[in-house]
Design a protein around this motif. Sequence first.
Motif, PDB file in Angstrom:
ATOM      1  N   SER A  75       0.832  -1.209   0.000  1.00 19.44           N
ATOM      2  CA  SER A  75       0.000   0.000   0.000  1.00 19.44           C
ATOM      3  C   SER A  75       0.866   1.259   0.000  1.00 19.44           C
ATOM      4  O   SER A  75       2.018   1.252   0.435  1.00 19.44           O
ATOM      5  CB  SER A  75      -0.927   0.017   1.217  1.00 19.44           C
ATOM      6  OG  SER A  75      -0.206   0.331   2.391  1.00 19.44           O
ATOM      7  N   LEU A  77       0.333   3.708   1.911  1.00 19.30           N
ATOM      8  CA  LEU A  77       0.547   4.050   3.320  1.00 19.30           C
ATOM      9  C   LEU A  77       1.821   3.413   3.856  1.00 19.30           C
ATOM     10  O   LEU A  77       2.582   4.065   4.583  1.00 19.30           O
ATOM     11  CB  LEU A  77      -0.651   3.619   4.168  1.00 19.30           C
ATOM     12  CG  LEU A  77      -0.536   3.933   5.666  1.00 19.30           C
ATOM     13  CD1 LEU A  77      -0.547   5.442   5.897  1.00 19.30           C
ATOM     14  CD2 LEU A  77      -1.649   3.256   6.446  1.00 19.30           C
ATOM     15  N   ASP A 113     -11.042  12.894  12.242  1.00 19.17           N
ATOM     16  CA  ASP A 113     -11.816  12.279  11.154  1.00 19.17           C
ATOM     17  C   ASP A 113     -11.084  12.399   9.819  1.00 19.17           C
ATOM     18  O   ASP A 113     -11.024  11.447   9.039  1.00 19.17           O
ATOM     19  CB  ASP A 113     -13.199  12.919  11.025  1.00 19.17           C
ATOM     20  CG  ASP A 113     -14.120  12.582  12.182  1.00 19.17           C
ATOM     21  OD1 ASP A 113     -13.782  11.678  12.982  1.00 19.17           O
ATOM     22  OD2 ASP A 113     -15.180  13.241  12.300  1.00 19.17           O
ATOM     23  N   ALA A 116      -8.126  10.045   9.737  1.00 19.36           N
ATOM     24  CA  ALA A 116      -8.574   8.661   9.562  1.00 19.36           C
ATOM     25  C   ALA A 116      -8.948   8.384   8.108  1.00 19.36           C
ATOM     26  O   ALA A 116      -8.613   7.324   7.565  1.00 19.36           O
ATOM     27  CB  ALA A 116      -9.755   8.364  10.491  1.00 19.36           C
ATOM     28  N   GLU A 117      -9.616   9.340   7.462  1.00 26.14           N
ATOM     29  CA  GLU A 117      -9.985   9.169   6.053  1.00 26.14           C
ATOM     30  C   GLU A 117      -8.746   9.089   5.169  1.00 26.14           C
ATOM     31  O   GLU A 117      -8.669   8.248   4.262  1.00 26.14           O
ATOM     32  CB  GLU A 117     -10.882  10.322   5.595  1.00 26.14           C
ATOM     33  CG  GLU A 117     -12.280  10.267   6.157  1.00 26.14           C
ATOM     34  CD  GLU A 117     -13.130  11.459   5.733  1.00 26.14           C
ATOM     35  OE1 GLU A 117     -12.937  11.980   4.615  1.00 26.14           O
ATOM     36  OE2 GLU A 117     -13.989  11.872   6.528  1.00 26.14           O
ATOM     37  N   VAL A 119      -5.626   8.210   6.052  1.00 22.23           N
ATOM     38  CA  VAL A 119      -4.912   6.960   6.334  1.00 22.23           C
ATOM     39  C   VAL A 119      -5.629   5.781   5.677  1.00 22.23           C
ATOM     40  O   VAL A 119      -4.987   4.928   5.051  1.00 22.23           O
ATOM     41  CB  VAL A 119      -4.744   6.760   7.862  1.00 22.23           C
ATOM     42  CG1 VAL A 119      -4.304   5.343   8.191  1.00 22.23           C
ATOM     43  CG2 VAL A 119      -3.756   7.776   8.420  1.00 22.23           C
ATOM     44  N   ASN A 120      -6.936   5.728   5.782  1.00 16.96           N
ATOM     45  CA  ASN A 120      -7.695   4.635   5.160  1.00 16.96           C
ATOM     46  C   ASN A 120      -7.537   4.638   3.646  1.00 16.96           C
ATOM     47  O   ASN A 120      -7.396   3.585   3.027  1.00 16.96           O
ATOM     48  CB  ASN A 120      -9.175   4.694   5.545  1.00 16.96           C
ATOM     49  CG  ASN A 120      -9.409   4.268   6.974  1.00 16.96           C
ATOM     50  OD1 ASN A 120      -8.627   3.516   7.551  1.00 16.96           O
ATOM     51  ND2 ASN A 120     -10.473   4.765   7.565  1.00 16.96           N
ATOM     52  N   ARG A 121      -7.552   5.821   3.042  1.00 16.01           N
ATOM     53  CA  ARG A 121      -7.388   5.912   1.584  1.00 16.01           C
ATOM     54  C   ARG A 121      -6.011   5.429   1.155  1.00 16.01           C
ATOM     55  O   ARG A 121      -5.865   4.664   0.201  1.00 16.01           O
ATOM     56  CB  ARG A 121      -7.628   7.356   1.128  1.00 16.01           C
ATOM     57  CG  ARG A 121      -7.376   7.611  -0.343  1.00 16.01           C
ATOM     58  CD  ARG A 121      -8.461   6.938  -1.198  1.00 16.01           C
ATOM     59  NE  ARG A 121      -8.178   7.025  -2.599  1.00 16.01           N
ATOM     60  CZ  ARG A 121      -8.628   7.966  -3.414  1.00 16.01           C
ATOM     61  NH1 ARG A 121      -9.401   8.920  -2.944  1.00 16.01           N
ATOM     62  NH2 ARG A 121      -8.320   7.955  -4.683  1.00 16.01           N
ATOM     63  N   ARG A 123      -4.038   3.442   2.844  1.00 11.83           N
ATOM     64  CA  ARG A 123      -3.930   2.014   3.185  1.00 11.83           C
ATOM     65  C   ARG A 123      -4.623   1.153   2.123  1.00 11.83           C
ATOM     66  O   ARG A 123      -4.161   0.064   1.791  1.00 11.83           O
ATOM     67  CB  ARG A 123      -4.546   1.737   4.549  1.00 11.83           C
ATOM     68  CG  ARG A 123      -4.469   0.262   4.957  1.00 11.83           C
ATOM     69  CD  ARG A 123      -5.140  -0.015   6.299  1.00 11.83           C
ATOM     70  NE  ARG A 123      -4.410   0.632   7.374  1.00 11.83           N
ATOM     71  CZ  ARG A 123      -4.932   1.520   8.212  1.00 11.83           C
ATOM     72  NH1 ARG A 123      -6.198   1.872   8.119  1.00 11.83           N
ATOM     73  NH2 ARG A 123      -4.207   2.060   9.159  1.00 11.83           N
ATOM     74  N   SER A 124      -5.716   1.639   1.578  1.00 13.56           N
ATOM     75  CA  SER A 124      -6.482   0.834   0.619  1.00 13.56           C
ATOM     76  C   SER A 124      -6.002   1.013  -0.823  1.00 13.56           C
ATOM     77  O   SER A 124      -6.508   0.343  -1.718  1.00 13.56           O
ATOM     78  CB  SER A 124      -7.972   1.170   0.722  1.00 13.56           C
ATOM     79  OG  SER A 124      -8.208   2.490   0.288  1.00 13.56           O
TER      80      SER A 124
END
Length: 136
Positions: A75, A77, A113, A116-117, A119-121, A123-124
């Motif tokens: 990823s 990230l 928030d 978190a968005e 990091v999630n983006r 990571r994915s």
Amino acid sequence: MQITRQADYALRAMIYLAQMEPNRRASTSQIAGDQRIPPSFLAKIISQLSIAGLIHTSRGARGGVSLARSPEEISVLEVVEAIDGPIALNECTDNPENCPFGPSCLLRPLWCDTQAELVNRLRSTTFAQILPKQGA
């Protein structure tokens, strides 16, 4: 927030490696030249990516650099954190005690928030997703 130049170079080096055929290696001079990365800067980046387990390096006439896993398994990230450490939009997101306003801070929820968005983006998103599609 801005990704460091070192992280940007690391991402470009990983994209270069992800575009190669499996089991192929690239020299650091090839990567540096094609991606316009100063060679001395790339050496440090390669070391950090290797320590993080994202790439393999080998010396010698048949040596070079290659991905440690497939582009589908790495990823964005992982690369950013290998170079810059964990992402933090504000010092309060990971340590609320650093906020002079404490629990009454109206901005901390927004920073948390948003972080978190992001990091999630990252990571994915894998390097396979970044590469141009075959035939496109």
